[in-house]
Scaffold this motif. Sequence first.
Motif, short mmCIF file in Angstrom:
data_model
loop_
_atom_site.label_atom_id
_atom_site.label_comp_id
_atom_site.label_asym_id
_atom_site.label_seq_id
_atom_site.Cartn_x
_atom_site.Cartn_y
_atom_site.Cartn_z
N PHE A 108 -6.87 -3.35 13.13
CA PHE A 108 -7.40 -4.66 13.49
C PHE A 108 -8.22 -4.60 14.78
N GLN A 109 -7.86 -3.68 15.66
CA GLN A 109 -8.44 -3.68 17.00
C GLN A 109 -9.21 -2.39 17.24
N TYR A 110 -10.40 -2.55 17.83
CA TYR A 110 -11.28 -1.42 18.11
C TYR A 110 -11.54 -1.33 19.61
N ASN A 111 -12.32 -0.33 20.00
CA ASN A 111 -12.68 -0.19 21.41
C ASN A 111 -13.79 -1.14 21.80
N ILE A 112 -14.26 -1.93 20.85
CA ILE A 112 -15.25 -2.98 21.09
C ILE A 112 -14.70 -4.27 20.47
N PRO A 113 -15.16 -5.43 20.92
CA PRO A 113 -14.63 -6.68 20.35
C PRO A 113 -15.01 -6.85 18.89
N VAL A 114 -14.18 -7.58 18.16
CA VAL A 114 -14.44 -7.92 16.75
C VAL A 114 -14.56 -9.43 16.66
N ASP A 115 -15.73 -9.91 16.23
CA ASP A 115 -15.95 -11.36 16.15
C ASP A 115 -15.22 -11.98 14.96
N LYS A 116 -15.29 -11.31 13.81
CA LYS A 116 -14.63 -11.85 12.62
C LYS A 116 -14.18 -10.71 11.72
N LEU A 117 -12.94 -10.82 11.23
CA LEU A 117 -12.38 -9.81 10.34
C LEU A 117 -11.66 -10.49 9.19
N ASP A 118 -12.04 -10.16 7.98
CA ASP A 118 -11.38 -10.66 6.78
C ASP A 118 -10.70 -9.49 6.07
N LEU A 119 -9.41 -9.65 5.80
CA LEU A 119 -8.63 -8.59 5.15
C LEU A 119 -7.90 -9.16 3.95
N ARG A 120 -7.92 -8.40 2.86
CA ARG A 120 -7.13 -8.77 1.68
C ARG A 120 -6.61 -7.50 1.03
N ILE A 121 -5.29 -7.44 0.84
CA ILE A 121 -4.64 -6.32 0.17
C ILE A 121 -3.84 -6.90 -1.00
N ALA A 122 -4.21 -6.53 -2.21
CA ALA A 122 -3.53 -7.05 -3.41
C ALA A 122 -2.92 -5.88 -4.17
N SER A 123 -1.60 -5.85 -4.25
CA SER A 123 -0.91 -4.74 -4.92
C SER A 123 -0.06 -5.27 -6.07
N PRO A 124 -0.03 -4.57 -7.21
CA PRO A 124 0.79 -5.01 -8.35
C PRO A 124 2.26 -5.08 -7.99
N GLU A 125 2.98 -5.95 -8.64
CA GLU A 125 4.40 -6.15 -8.35
C GLU A 125 5.22 -4.89 -8.56
N TYR A 126 4.67 -3.90 -9.30
CA TYR A 126 5.42 -2.67 -9.60
C TYR A 126 5.51 -1.75 -8.39
N TYR A 127 4.64 -1.96 -7.40
CA TYR A 127 4.63 -1.13 -6.21
C TYR A 127 5.12 -1.95 -5.02
N VAL A 128 6.19 -1.51 -4.42
CA VAL A 128 6.79 -2.24 -3.30
C VAL A 128 6.41 -1.54 -2.00
N TYR A 129 5.74 -2.28 -1.13
CA TYR A 129 5.31 -1.74 0.17
C TYR A 129 6.03 -2.47 1.30
N ASN A 130 6.55 -1.70 2.23
CA ASN A 130 7.05 -2.28 3.47
C ASN A 130 5.91 -2.32 4.47
N LYS A 131 5.75 -3.42 5.16
CA LYS A 131 4.68 -3.51 6.16
C LYS A 131 5.28 -3.60 7.56
N LYS A 132 4.55 -2.99 8.49
CA LYS A 132 4.98 -3.07 9.88
C LYS A 132 3.75 -3.06 10.78
N VAL A 133 3.65 -4.04 11.64
CA VAL A 133 2.57 -4.11 12.62
C VAL A 133 3.03 -3.41 13.89
N ASN A 134 2.14 -2.66 14.50
CA ASN A 134 2.47 -1.88 15.69
C ASN A 134 3.15 -2.74 16.75
N PRO A 135 4.42 -2.49 17.06
CA PRO A 135 5.13 -3.34 18.03
C PRO A 135 4.68 -3.11 19.46
#
Length: 672
Positions: free
Chosen positions: A170-197
């Motif tokens: 999400f974050q770069y060494n330069i500013p980001v004015d706008k970022l759109d993200l979409r991740i769509a995964s089938p129900e058969y694949y279970v992903y755990n997500k973790k944002v850098n604490p």
Amino acid sequence: MKQLLILILLVAVTMSSKAQNYKFGKVSKEELAQKQHPIDSSASAAVLYKNENIYFEFTDERGFVQRRQIHERIKIYNKDGFDFATEKIFLYQAGAGSKEKLTGLKGYTYNLVNGKIEKDKLKKEGIFEEDATDFIEINTITMPNVNEGCVIEFTYDVISPFLTIDDIVFQYNIPVDKLDLRIASPEYYVYNKKVNPRAFYYPNIKSTVENKSATYKRTVQNNQASRSVKNYSSGTFEYKVNVLSANETNIPSLKGEAYAGNMNNYRAKMSLELSAILNNYGAVEKSFSSNWENVSKSIYDESDFGNQLNRSGFFKEDIQSLVASVNDDFQKGFALQTFVKSKVKWNGLYGFRAQKGIRKAYKEGEGNVADINLLLIAMLRSQGVNANPVLVSTKNNGIPLFPTRKGFNYVICMVENQDSYALFDATEMYSMVNVLPQRALNWQGRVIKDDGTSGWVSLRPSGKSTESTSLNVKINEDFTINGKVRRNISDHLALSYRKSNTGISTDEHRKRLEKNKGDIEVSNIDYKNDTDITQPIRLSYDYTLSDGIDDIGGNLYFSPMFFMATKESPFKLEERQYPIDFSFPFEDKYVINIMIPDGYQVESLPENGAYEFKDNDAKFTYIIKESGKFLQLNISLEMNASFINSDDYKVFKDFYEKIVEKQSEQVVLKKV
């Protein structure tokens, strides 16, 4: 008032982002005319827009196939931002048929010339392919006709047979004015997500569920008149899609701070771990949820890792005489580390898997990190030494968020003897026992024993590296000074100095010694133990300094540390987000002897002093006295803790500013 102005700017940028057209190719004159970033005026470039769309497409041949679509638009404000006109695309492969594919790549550079938009197309000569490792291909795109004020834009699609989803940044060494993200995964694949604490910017990530359908075509075999006839049946099936999305605006740049270590450890990013594959009924068909013990064991069981450690026939005769008379295991480690360095050169590639295999690397004289350090471990084990591999995540790889094989990209050697251990890295020419290159000094590593068990081991050095400097000073009639400098440098400080200065010309060495020291001339450089890593570096040189003394009204004013003094503190920020990381404990010591010139006597001296930070985590002492015809100065800075938490920053900042201020205090000599 200041807060109101910032709020107005934020509202203006947000409204502007809503009005902009982010469709590929629709770059505006307003974007091209922008001279500096409206919020961060120090930015050399900015991401005006990024769209990252990850989804899985069903195919009859492979089932679900991952697709990652990228669209990015970047504004270049000045020459310092030209580096952002180059994009690296990493493609992974795991054998024939299991390779990521780059498609749909196109890009343009836009410039505003005489009020008109001119665009230059990305051509084939701006695209370079290289095999970084056996598993990674890098496609580098360099945009054409990049100038100050231009906007670059590119888009591409990566088709992947793998279920692993790369980290989302999400974050770069330069500013980001706008970022759109979409991740769509089938129900058969279970992903755990973790944002850098450890990150200080936290994106707003939404989770939703959508319904989707896919068509399939299936082959049906029919036997007619003793011959097989192929028929096809088709159909549609419904399934759910788990969607993660984010629509962020005005993401601040990740700005480095002095001695912050690897900034990637603090970057806002999200990791997705594939934890399970479900069947059509929602039951777990295959589980990937793991812990570090299982990850370590799975790595050890690989043929290009654990199996390498039991091979010895091709080198056994070569090393027997080297260690036959050595009884101490750590000394055996050093002797064989030295031998491996002389036989196999590092090719610059990381990895915990042997690239060539230790036998081939030994025969060819070159290999990656794993080839070299697994070879060292195999040699030590062949001599009955308790040696094991330690998996490491280097500083530029960051600290892993999940127990995953991707968390490691390096391996070193650990030798245990009773209740103590020593670490070795034979890739680094100037490394010693427990003196690892800085790339490997990243918190902790995972040692794997020969029985498959594993555990964490600290990579942070406990012993102090030292630099001792003596300076003799003679004040001449024209108020120039001259004398000799002698320096002794040990351990990690010596490793760093050798890497920078061993092998360079005397003239280049002289220029480096003179740099940022005022009007100084250095001569008669004597550099000893430059390659003998068993001894501290011994460096001496003569000097003449023309601007070290001020004559005011017949009195002489000077800082008794002269060109050795620290001119300013690197810790200038009032607030600090990130810890201070010196990598290793160290001690700087100075002994300075100044001959008082004839016709002068001491008018005043700086006061002696001592400062301490947080229960002796750091300590500074300053002692000056007059002894006959000399002034004698003893200074010491002990940094016993190499890691300072950001909560202690203000106290440490004050401590360090006192050091700088003390070093600038002046001696006054009065004319008799």
